[in-house]
Design an enzyme around this catalytic site. Sequence first.
Site, PDB file in Angstrom:
ATOM      1  N   ASN A 195       3.339   5.176   9.328  1.00  0.00           N
ATOM      2  CA  ASN A 195       2.702   5.248   8.351  1.00  0.00           C
ATOM      3  C   ASN A 195       1.494   3.946   8.631  1.00  0.00           C
ATOM      4  OD1 ASN A 195       1.353   4.764   5.299  1.00  0.00           O
ATOM      5  ND2 ASN A 195       2.178   2.734   5.652  1.00  0.00           N
ATOM      6  N   TYR A 250     -10.997   5.178  14.523  1.00  0.00           N
ATOM      7  CA  TYR A 250     -10.033   5.623  13.533  1.00  0.00           C
ATOM      8  C   TYR A 250      -9.963   6.935  13.640  1.00  0.00           C
ATOM      9  CZ  TYR A 250      -7.934   5.738   8.822  1.00  0.00           C
ATOM     10  OH  TYR A 250      -7.044   5.806   7.700  1.00  0.00           O
ATOM     11  N   GLY A 294       0.867  -1.254  -0.155  1.00  0.00           N
ATOM     12  CA  GLY A 294      -0.111  -0.179  -0.138  1.00  0.00           C
ATOM     13  C   GLY A 294       0.938   1.216  -0.026  1.00  0.00           C
TER      14      GLY A 294
HETATM   15  P1  NAD Z   1      -2.904  -0.924   4.040  1.00  0.00           P
HETATM   16  O1  NAD Z   1      -3.637  -1.821   5.014  1.00  0.00           O
HETATM   17  O2  NAD Z   1      -2.630  -1.349   2.646  1.00  0.00           O
HETATM   18  O3  NAD Z   1      -1.044  -1.022   4.824  1.00  0.00           O
HETATM   19  C1  NAD Z   1      -0.907  -0.834   5.949  1.00  0.00           C
HETATM   20  C2  NAD Z   1       0.211  -1.667   6.317  1.00  0.00           C
HETATM   21  O4  NAD Z   1       0.436  -1.331   7.918  1.00  0.00           O
HETATM   22  C3  NAD Z   1       0.327  -3.210   6.246  1.00  0.00           C
HETATM   23  O5  NAD Z   1       1.368  -3.729   5.594  1.00  0.00           O
HETATM   24  C4  NAD Z   1       0.122  -3.723   7.503  1.00  0.00           C
HETATM   25  O6  NAD Z   1       0.526  -4.849   7.875  1.00  0.00           O
HETATM   26  C5  NAD Z   1       0.978  -2.653   8.422  1.00  0.00           C
HETATM   27  N1  NAD Z   1       0.491  -2.587   9.764  1.00  0.00           N
HETATM   28  C6  NAD Z   1      -0.556  -2.863  10.260  1.00  0.00           C
HETATM   29  N2  NAD Z   1      -0.445  -3.029  11.757  1.00  0.00           N
HETATM   30  C7  NAD Z   1       0.850  -2.814  12.026  1.00  0.00           C
HETATM   31  C8  NAD Z   1       1.736  -2.940  13.379  1.00  0.00           C
HETATM   32  N3  NAD Z   1       1.011  -2.972  14.488  1.00  0.00           N
HETATM   33  N4  NAD Z   1       3.031  -2.944  13.111  1.00  0.00           N
HETATM   34  C9  NAD Z   1       3.699  -2.951  11.798  1.00  0.00           C
HETATM   35  N5  NAD Z   1       3.045  -2.587  10.791  1.00  0.00           N
HETATM   36  C10 NAD Z   1       1.508  -2.747  10.894  1.00  0.00           C
HETATM   37  O7  NAD Z   1      -3.206   0.489   4.323  1.00  0.00           O
HETATM   38  P2  NAD Z   1      -2.966   2.050   3.389  1.00  0.00           P
HETATM   39  O8  NAD Z   1      -4.176   2.012   2.560  1.00  0.00           O
HETATM   40  O9  NAD Z   1      -1.476   1.631   2.501  1.00  0.00           O
HETATM   41  O10 NAD Z   1      -3.004   3.116   4.597  1.00  0.00           O
HETATM   42  C11 NAD Z   1      -1.522   3.443   5.138  1.00  0.00           C
HETATM   43  C12 NAD Z   1      -1.729   4.517   5.959  1.00  0.00           C
HETATM   44  O11 NAD Z   1      -2.457   5.556   5.484  1.00  0.00           O
HETATM   45  C13 NAD Z   1      -2.572   4.220   7.125  1.00  0.00           C
HETATM   46  O12 NAD Z   1      -2.112   4.752   8.311  1.00  0.00           O
HETATM   47  C14 NAD Z   1      -4.054   4.593   6.828  1.00  0.00           C
HETATM   48  O13 NAD Z   1      -4.644   4.900   7.736  1.00  0.00           O
HETATM   49  C15 NAD Z   1      -3.697   5.947   6.015  1.00  0.00           C
HETATM   50  N6  NAD Z   1      -4.788   6.486   5.294  1.00  0.00           N
HETATM   51  C16 NAD Z   1      -5.011   5.608   4.077  1.00  0.00           C
HETATM   52  C17 NAD Z   1      -6.022   6.139   2.965  1.00  0.00           C
HETATM   53  C18 NAD Z   1      -6.401   5.415   1.944  1.00  0.00           C
HETATM   54  O14 NAD Z   1      -7.291   5.957   1.117  1.00  0.00           O
HETATM   55  N7  NAD Z   1      -5.907   4.255   1.458  1.00  0.00           N
HETATM   56  C19 NAD Z   1      -6.811   7.365   3.419  1.00  0.00           C
HETATM   57  C20 NAD Z   1      -6.340   7.930   4.636  1.00  0.00           C
HETATM   58  C21 NAD Z   1      -5.286   7.660   5.496  1.00  0.00           C
END
Ligand code: NAD
Length: 440
Positions: free
Chosen positions: A281, A346, A210
Amino acid sequence: MSKTSIIEKIINSPVAGKAGVPQGYPLRRWKAGEPALDGGVMLGGEGRIADFLGRALAGDYDILAPGDRAALLFDATSLTTPDRLRELYDFFHPHMRSLRPNARIVVVGTTPESLHDTQARITARALEGFVRSLAKELRKGATANLVWVDPDAVGEVEATVRFFLSAKSAFVDGQVVRVSARPTDGATSPTDWARPAAGRLAVVTGAARGIGATIAEVLARDGAQVICVDVPAASEHLSATANRVGGTALALDVTDPAAAQTLARHARERYSRNLDVIVHNAGITRDKLLANMKEEQWEQVLAVNLLAPVRITESLIDAGALAEGAAVIGVSSMAGISGNRGQTNYATTKAGIIGLVDALCAPLADLDSTINAVAPGFIETAMTDAMPTLPREVGRRVNSLQQGGLPVDVAETVAFFASRSAAAVTGNTVRVCGQNILGA
Ligand code: NAD
């Protein structure tokens, strides 16, 4: 109208592309080796900034190219009374119909809180309404953003203006970045703007996939060495990211009470040094209405998204494990700004990340270090792919660019904060949301 017909109407709307994927106007994103901008920068205003930027950018940008308006850059720092706001109209109005696609508009003003003169402060504050409205009027991938500069930080503005002028800020629209005077002097401009993170050691949590994997790639592209962190269960993907970026993989749950110590030890043992950049992240969602939310769904989200970044950052500071000139970067979310039904847990954590930025800005400045956050809006990832159709299609479109962003848009903004050239940029939360109407 029935639910189905609303969905069909949205999916078949003019911004929809093949198979219902909205395309808006194709945004230009930066590729290594390409020019930052397709065309010239028209520079306006008379302040010290215009003078400084004209000279600073001249090597890489075609300044004042007549008839070739890829960017309009206006120095509003000399506007010190509200009647002089008319100069905004005079400069921008004639060009509004002749902007190139993916054009950039950047206005630079003085930070209102730094001004003691009543008239000047009102005038500086007024710029925000102008820029945010103009951003909503632009079409074809064009963006407008505002930079507020402290009076004694003129020489520090270049990195922020370059970011907003370039294709790296493709999905950042209608935003304000504050540039402060730094507590210490020192050369902050990298000699090579194509590799602004050269020599920096960065940690990215949640780097297996991601947005985190893309952040690792962009930081490596910019010259950083990257420690990629994710939970042990994601080791395979984590190693793939680390191999791709020529970094190291560290299987670590960020909620581990000793996570900061493990990170510091890894940096010392593998790189013989302290950390320059940490990107918090890693994040999870456990969406439920509060009435239906189980205790563990609250606890898990709080632990990963907020308690871990707070504990890790404070422990790294206390242990002296951050290098001088470090950059701490949080990943917040639009939900933390606007609130979102079904996301009390969240949104609490994502607003808390903005609190972390506010609270640690001063103590980190004492260490010549910065802290900022990105707040992504709708980003095309596995997470948003899995959303129900209606909220997904609406979510994509309710922004000025009429499309979802890409992970690289978040990563480019993180990389901007991570660069040593942004050493005067601290305490900001920048939305990477195409100027989403929610919480604006
Ligand atoms: P994703 O679920 O694809 O990736 C998140 C990663 O974090 C995963 O690889 C997961 O294994 C890892 N992770 C989770 N818990 C963990 C832990 N305890 N220790 C270490 N690693 C851990 O999510 P994404 O969409 O790539 O989101 C990344 C960030 O962006 C997040 O903080 C999310 O809240 C934020 N975000 C995403 C969006 C969106 O539209 N995708 C929008 C706003 C904010």
